[in-house]
Write a protein that holds these residues in place. Structure first.
Motif, short mmCIF file in Angstrom:
data_model
loop_
_atom_site.label_atom_id
_atom_site.label_comp_id
_atom_site.label_asym_id
_atom_site.label_seq_id
_atom_site.Cartn_x
_atom_site.Cartn_y
_atom_site.Cartn_z
N GLN A 83 0.84 -1.20 0.00
CA GLN A 83 0.00 0.00 0.00
C GLN A 83 0.87 1.24 0.00
OE1 GLN A 83 -3.34 0.11 -0.26
NE2 GLN A 83 -3.18 2.36 -0.39
N GLY A 124 -2.37 6.51 -0.78
CA GLY A 124 -3.52 6.72 -1.64
C GLY A 124 -3.50 5.88 -2.90
N TYR A 125 -2.67 4.90 -2.96
CA TYR A 125 -2.57 4.03 -4.13
C TYR A 125 -1.93 2.71 -3.72
CZ TYR A 125 2.27 5.71 -4.11
OH TYR A 125 3.55 6.02 -3.73
N THR A 126 -2.14 1.69 -4.53
CA THR A 126 -1.50 0.40 -4.29
C THR A 126 -0.34 0.21 -5.25
OG1 THR A 126 -3.06 -0.71 -5.78
CG2 THR A 126 -3.62 -0.65 -3.44
N ASP A 183 -6.31 4.43 -5.19
CA ASP A 183 -7.42 3.88 -4.43
C ASP A 183 -8.73 4.40 -5.03
OD1 ASP A 183 -5.53 2.76 -2.80
OD2 ASP A 183 -5.73 4.27 -1.21
#
Length: 386
Positions: free
Chosen positions: A98, A101-103, A125
């Motif tokens: 993770q 705000g994004y993977t 996300d």
């Protein structure tokens, strides 16, 4: 036997070549201090023959769609590598983590039938589908990292230290891929042959590597071009991506790759290229880095100059939105070359009544860099066009 000089003086470099071209005697030319080169002494004659007959406006083809199709076909023929369209990507996803705000994940896929390639894939996300950016890394004579030049390597502390040093040197300390993902873009960045997981190649090995591709009936630059176009297709085909909002973005060699991919792939809706655009004649001058060979082979399609200039190839992407940023103090490209290329492309976009879709800028006081201010300009532009 009288020696008329035939067959003896075939190769003169740098300032000596320039002196000969200006009419200096052989003794005067030999005495001139070389400034780098490897140009043949008759290079002005070769340059004079470059009239780029397939360029838009010079070509007898007057329909733009037909010209675009013919120009692309000519480029593709000279890549010496087929399109690999029937090769399944067969992606394998690993190393999920993770981000802010994004993977993050690593993805390994088949861009060609020759080998598997690993890249970094970042996804914001949220539900999507998202706009997406194919990030194309630079050359920089730094081969231990490739995709890591743009995406923070969460999976390797050794590469992280190297990547952070590179970002600090050229990118104002930022990882551009992570910035894009935080801003809502799916990001894909893969290693080109010779970098990161596909390297490291040594600087002095590049020329031999390229010549051996030619000996095998193939091309190093052609392979890179095909892989980048295939990567754009893979990215556009992801469920999480809006296929109509895919851009290519690159710095230095990656900038060349970005506009080239826009010219060769219908999956690319826009491209931003930072610090790689010039006219060919203006680039082929004593002292230019291209004349050293080596890195030039990643961007060399044999015979292409008989048909198209560098900005002519980029213009195959017209009238799609393209953004070019170059530093006024960039020693790799002459100011004359950058302006000549910009002028040529403006003519093409203007002919399509799409002046507003081509943005060309020369940034005063900057060299061969992709600073945070330049990054912000690219990010804002992407938000506008995508």
């Amino acid at each position: 036997m009288r020696d008329h000089g035939i067959g003896r003086r075939r190769f003169v470099t740098g300032a000596a070549a320039a002196a000969l071209a200006a009419g200096a005697t052989g003794e005067q030319a030999a005495a001139a201090e070389p400034i780098g080169g490897n140009l043949p002494d008759f290079h002005p004659l070769l340059k004079a023959e470059l009239d780029f007959p397939l360029a838009w406006g010079r070509s007898p083809i007057r329909d733009f769609t037909a010209w675009r199709r013919a120009a692309r076909a000519q480029v593709e023929e000279l890549l010496l590598v087929d399109a690999q369209k029937d090769v399944p990507y067969e992606p394998a996803h690993t190393d999920h983590a993770q981000g802010d705000g994004y993977t993050r994940e690593l993805v390994t896929l088949s861009l060609t039938r020759y080998e598997r390639v690993r890249g970094a894939l970042l996804t914001p996300d949220g539900p999507g589908p998202f706009p997406a950016v194919l990030l194309l890394h630079d050359h920089g004579a730094k081969f231990d990292i490739g995709k890591e030049k743009f995406v923070r390597p969460w999976y390797d502390d050794t590469r992280l230290a190297s990547a952070q040093a590179w970002a600090d040197k050229l990118l104002s300390g930022r990882f551009v891929g992570d910035e894009l993902a935080r801003r809502g873009y799916v990001v894909l960045c893969l290693d080109a042959l010779g970098w990161g997981d596909r390297g490291p190649v040594a600087y002095e090995q590049q020329q031999a590597l390229a010549s051996n591709f030619y000996n095998l009936g193939s091309s190093l630059a052609g392979l890179m071009a095909r892989e980048d176009a295939r990567a754009a297709g893979f990215l556009a085909g992801l469920d999480r991506v809006d296929p109509g909002r895919v851009a290519a973005v690159g710095f230095s060699m990656g900038a060349y790759r970005a506009w080239q991919t826009a010219a060769l792939s219908d999956h690319v809706a826009a491209a931003a290229s930072v610090c790689w655009m010039t006219g060919l004649r203006e680039m082929m001058v004593p002292g230019n880095n291209t004349l050293r060979g080596q890195s030039a082979y990643y961007m060399l399609h044999p015979g292409l100059a008989r048909h198209l200039d560098i900005p002519d190839v980029a213009s195959i992407a017209a009238p799609q939105p393209l953004y070019f940023l170059d530093g006024a103090d960039d020693t790799l490209f002459t100011a004359e070359g950058v302006e000549a290329a910009y002028d040529r492309m403006r003519t093409v976009w203007r002919s399509r009544r799409a002046d507003d879709r081509l943005r060309t800028e020369i940034w005063p006081g900057l060299g061969h860099v992709f600073t945070d201010r330049m990054q912000d300009a690219v990010l804002d532009w992407l938000d506008d066009v995508l």
